[in-house]
Design a protein around this motif. Sequence first.
Motif, PDB file in Angstrom:
ATOM      1  N   TRP A  58       0.837  -1.205   0.000  1.00 52.38           N
ATOM      2  CA  TRP A  58       0.000   0.000   0.000  1.00 52.38           C
ATOM      3  C   TRP A  58       0.871   1.254   0.000  1.00 52.38           C
ATOM      4  O   TRP A  58       1.883   1.318   0.691  1.00 52.38           O
ATOM      5  CB  TRP A  58      -0.854   0.054   1.262  1.00 52.38           C
ATOM      6  N   ASN A  59       0.433   2.275  -0.749  1.00 50.61           N
ATOM      7  CA  ASN A  59       0.971   3.630  -0.690  1.00 50.61           C
ATOM      8  C   ASN A  59      -0.146   4.487  -0.113  1.00 50.61           C
ATOM      9  O   ASN A  59      -1.268   4.442  -0.631  1.00 50.61           O
ATOM     10  CB  ASN A  59       1.333   4.159  -2.080  1.00 50.61           C
ATOM     11  N   TYR A  60       0.157   5.258   0.911  1.00 48.84           N
ATOM     12  CA  TYR A  60      -0.891   6.041   1.580  1.00 48.84           C
ATOM     13  C   TYR A  60      -0.297   7.317   2.167  1.00 48.84           C
ATOM     14  O   TYR A  60       0.929   7.487   2.210  1.00 48.84           O
ATOM     15  CB  TYR A  60      -1.557   5.199   2.683  1.00 48.84           C
ATOM     16  N   THR A  61      -1.165   8.202   2.612  1.00 50.11           N
ATOM     17  CA  THR A  61      -0.746   9.449   3.242  1.00 50.11           C
ATOM     18  C   THR A  61      -1.264   9.469   4.672  1.00 50.11           C
ATOM     19  O   THR A  61      -2.466   9.317   4.906  1.00 50.11           O
ATOM     20  CB  THR A  61      -1.300  10.670   2.474  1.00 50.11           C
ATOM     21  N   VAL A  71       1.678  -5.735   3.727  1.00 50.10           N
ATOM     22  CA  VAL A  71       0.881  -6.544   4.651  1.00 50.10           C
ATOM     23  C   VAL A  71       0.587  -7.913   4.056  1.00 50.10           C
ATOM     24  O   VAL A  71       0.587  -8.088   2.834  1.00 50.10           O
ATOM     25  CB  VAL A  71      -0.459  -5.861   5.017  1.00 50.10           C
ATOM     26  N   ILE A  72       0.338  -8.862   4.938  1.00 47.45           N
ATOM     27  CA  ILE A  72      -0.142 -10.182   4.557  1.00 47.45           C
ATOM     28  C   ILE A  72      -1.594 -10.265   5.005  1.00 47.45           C
ATOM     29  O   ILE A  72      -1.924  -9.848   6.127  1.00 47.45           O
ATOM     30  CB  ILE A  72       0.670 -11.296   5.246  1.00 47.45           C
ATOM     31  N   ILE A  73      -2.458 -10.761   4.143  1.00 49.50           N
ATOM     32  CA  ILE A  73      -3.841 -11.015   4.562  1.00 49.50           C
ATOM     33  C   ILE A  73      -3.785 -12.245   5.455  1.00 49.50           C
ATOM     34  O   ILE A  73      -3.513 -13.349   4.997  1.00 49.50           O
ATOM     35  CB  ILE A  73      -4.777 -11.248   3.363  1.00 49.50           C
ATOM     36  N   GLU A  74      -3.992 -12.017   6.748  1.00 48.78           N
ATOM     37  CA  GLU A  74      -3.863 -13.100   7.707  1.00 48.78           C
ATOM     38  C   GLU A  74      -5.158 -13.896   7.875  1.00 48.78           C
ATOM     39  O   GLU A  74      -5.122 -15.086   8.150  1.00 48.78           O
ATOM     40  CB  GLU A  74      -3.408 -12.547   9.060  1.00 48.78           C
ATOM     41  N   PHE A  85      -5.171  -7.922   8.554  1.00 47.18           N
ATOM     42  CA  PHE A  85      -3.923  -7.672   7.837  1.00 47.18           C
ATOM     43  C   PHE A  85      -2.782  -7.609   8.849  1.00 47.18           C
ATOM     44  O   PHE A  85      -2.905  -6.941   9.872  1.00 47.18           O
ATOM     45  CB  PHE A  85      -3.980  -6.323   7.091  1.00 47.18           C
ATOM     46  N   LYS A  86      -1.673  -8.269   8.539  1.00 42.32           N
ATOM     47  CA  LYS A  86      -0.489  -8.228   9.396  1.00 42.32           C
ATOM     48  C   LYS A  86       0.605  -7.452   8.678  1.00 42.32           C
ATOM     49  O   LYS A  86       0.983  -7.787   7.550  1.00 42.32           O
ATOM     50  CB  LYS A  86      -0.005  -9.650   9.695  1.00 42.32           C
ATOM     51  N   THR A  87       1.117  -6.423   9.328  1.00 41.31           N
ATOM     52  CA  THR A  87       2.185  -5.605   8.764  1.00 41.31           C
ATOM     53  C   THR A  87       3.500  -6.376   8.775  1.00 41.31           C
ATOM     54  O   THR A  87       3.884  -6.949   9.796  1.00 41.31           O
ATOM     55  CB  THR A  87       2.347  -4.309   9.584  1.00 41.31           C
ATOM     56  N   THR A  88       4.192  -6.387   7.626  1.00 38.63           N
ATOM     57  CA  THR A  88       5.476  -7.078   7.549  1.00 38.63           C
ATOM     58  C   THR A  88       6.637  -6.127   7.241  1.00 38.63           C
ATOM     59  O   THR A  88       7.759  -6.387   7.647  1.00 38.63           O
ATOM     60  CB  THR A  88       5.453  -8.185   6.477  1.00 38.63           C
ATOM     61  N   LYS A  98       4.947  -5.033  16.072  1.00 36.42           N
ATOM     62  CA  LYS A  98       3.790  -5.796  15.599  1.00 36.42           C
ATOM     63  C   LYS A  98       2.654  -4.821  15.346  1.00 36.42           C
ATOM     64  O   LYS A  98       2.425  -3.910  16.134  1.00 36.42           O
ATOM     65  CB  LYS A  98       3.377  -6.797  16.678  1.00 36.42           C
ATOM     66  N   LEU A  99       1.974  -5.001  14.227  1.00 35.61           N
ATOM     67  CA  LEU A  99       0.772  -4.223  13.940  1.00 35.61           C
ATOM     68  C   LEU A  99      -0.182  -5.105  13.145  1.00 35.61           C
ATOM     69  O   LEU A  99       0.104  -5.487  12.016  1.00 35.61           O
ATOM     70  CB  LEU A  99       1.087  -2.951  13.152  1.00 35.61           C
ATOM     71  N   LEU A 100      -1.283  -5.463  13.789  1.00 40.06           N
ATOM     72  CA  LEU A 100      -2.363  -6.217  13.148  1.00 40.06           C
ATOM     73  C   LEU A 100      -3.548  -5.277  13.016  1.00 40.06           C
ATOM     74  O   LEU A 100      -3.941  -4.627  13.980  1.00 40.06           O
ATOM     75  CB  LEU A 100      -2.801  -7.407  14.014  1.00 40.06           C
ATOM     76  N   VAL A 101      -4.112  -5.215  11.829  1.00 38.76           N
ATOM     77  CA  VAL A 101      -5.275  -4.369  11.568  1.00 38.76           C
ATOM     78  C   VAL A 101      -6.433  -5.297  11.199  1.00 38.76           C
ATOM     79  O   VAL A 101      -6.347  -6.047  10.230  1.00 38.76           O
ATOM     80  CB  VAL A 101      -5.003  -3.379  10.418  1.00 38.76           C
ATOM     81  N   THR A 102      -7.498  -5.218  11.998  1.00 42.87           N
ATOM     82  CA  THR A 102      -8.681  -6.026  11.728  1.00 42.87           C
ATOM     83  C   THR A 102      -9.858  -5.115  11.458  1.00 42.87           C
ATOM     84  O   THR A 102     -10.105  -4.162  12.196  1.00 42.87           O
ATOM     85  CB  THR A 102      -9.007  -6.965  12.913  1.00 42.87           C
ATOM     86  N   LEU A 103     -10.562  -5.423  10.393  1.00 48.28           N
ATOM     87  CA  LEU A 103     -11.761  -4.690   9.990  1.00 48.28           C
ATOM     88  C   LEU A 103     -12.932  -5.659  10.091  1.00 48.28           C
ATOM     89  O   LEU A 103     -12.870  -6.757   9.541  1.00 48.28           O
ATOM     90  CB  LEU A 103     -11.593  -4.212   8.550  1.00 48.28           C
ATOM     91  N   HIS A 104     -13.964  -5.254  10.795  1.00 47.71           N
ATOM     92  CA  HIS A 104     -15.145  -6.097  10.963  1.00 47.71           C
ATOM     93  C   HIS A 104     -16.381  -5.251  10.658  1.00 47.71           C
ATOM     94  O   HIS A 104     -16.471  -4.097  11.085  1.00 47.71           O
ATOM     95  CB  HIS A 104     -15.204  -6.614  12.412  1.00 47.71           C
ATOM     96  N   VAL A 105     -17.319  -5.814   9.902  1.00 53.91           N
ATOM     97  CA  VAL A 105     -18.537  -5.085   9.539  1.00 53.91           C
ATOM     98  C   VAL A 105     -19.748  -5.842  10.079  1.00 53.91           C
ATOM     99  O   VAL A 105     -19.918  -7.024   9.796  1.00 53.91           O
ATOM    100  CB  VAL A 105     -18.668  -4.918   8.007  1.00 53.91           C
TER     101      VAL A 105
END
Length: 150
Positions: A58-61, A71-74, A85-88, A98-105
């Motif tokens: 990802w490229n982001y601001t 990231v790896i889709i974990e 998503f796990k940051t690598t 360590k940075l895990l990002v979880t999105l839940h809807v």
Amino acid sequence: MSLPGRLVKQIEIKSDGDVFHELFSSRPHHIPAISPTHVQGCDLQKGNWGTVGSVLFWNYTRDGNQEVIKVIIEAIDEEKKSVTFKTTEGDLKQLYKKLLVTLHVDTKGQSNLVTWTLDYEKVNESVPDPNSVMELAQKVTKDIEAHHLK
């Protein structure tokens, strides 16, 4: 010394929660077109779109600075509408071991609830909590909602 933490933010959206989940789980490469101010790119580096184990770049601001993250889709849970998503690699790895990002809807008729969870471990005590990462997630969420309500 371990410096773990967790941030959780819930955002109510009026757009379709199923479409929101699908965007992050299977079509994240569409997000730069929806939220170009905040996300400039999402490239598949390994695997297939929407597949656990796939690697995304990802490229982001964030805070006015151009940054990158790999990231790896974990995990993807279609029934619970969640993606982890796990940051690598990338800029955030300088701050967080360590940075895990979880999105839940949660989909409930006209109103849907998006929950972002950041599980992290700071590299040292002087590193701030990833509030700016959470702010970025909120901005992208609102951009996606506005795009789908057009």
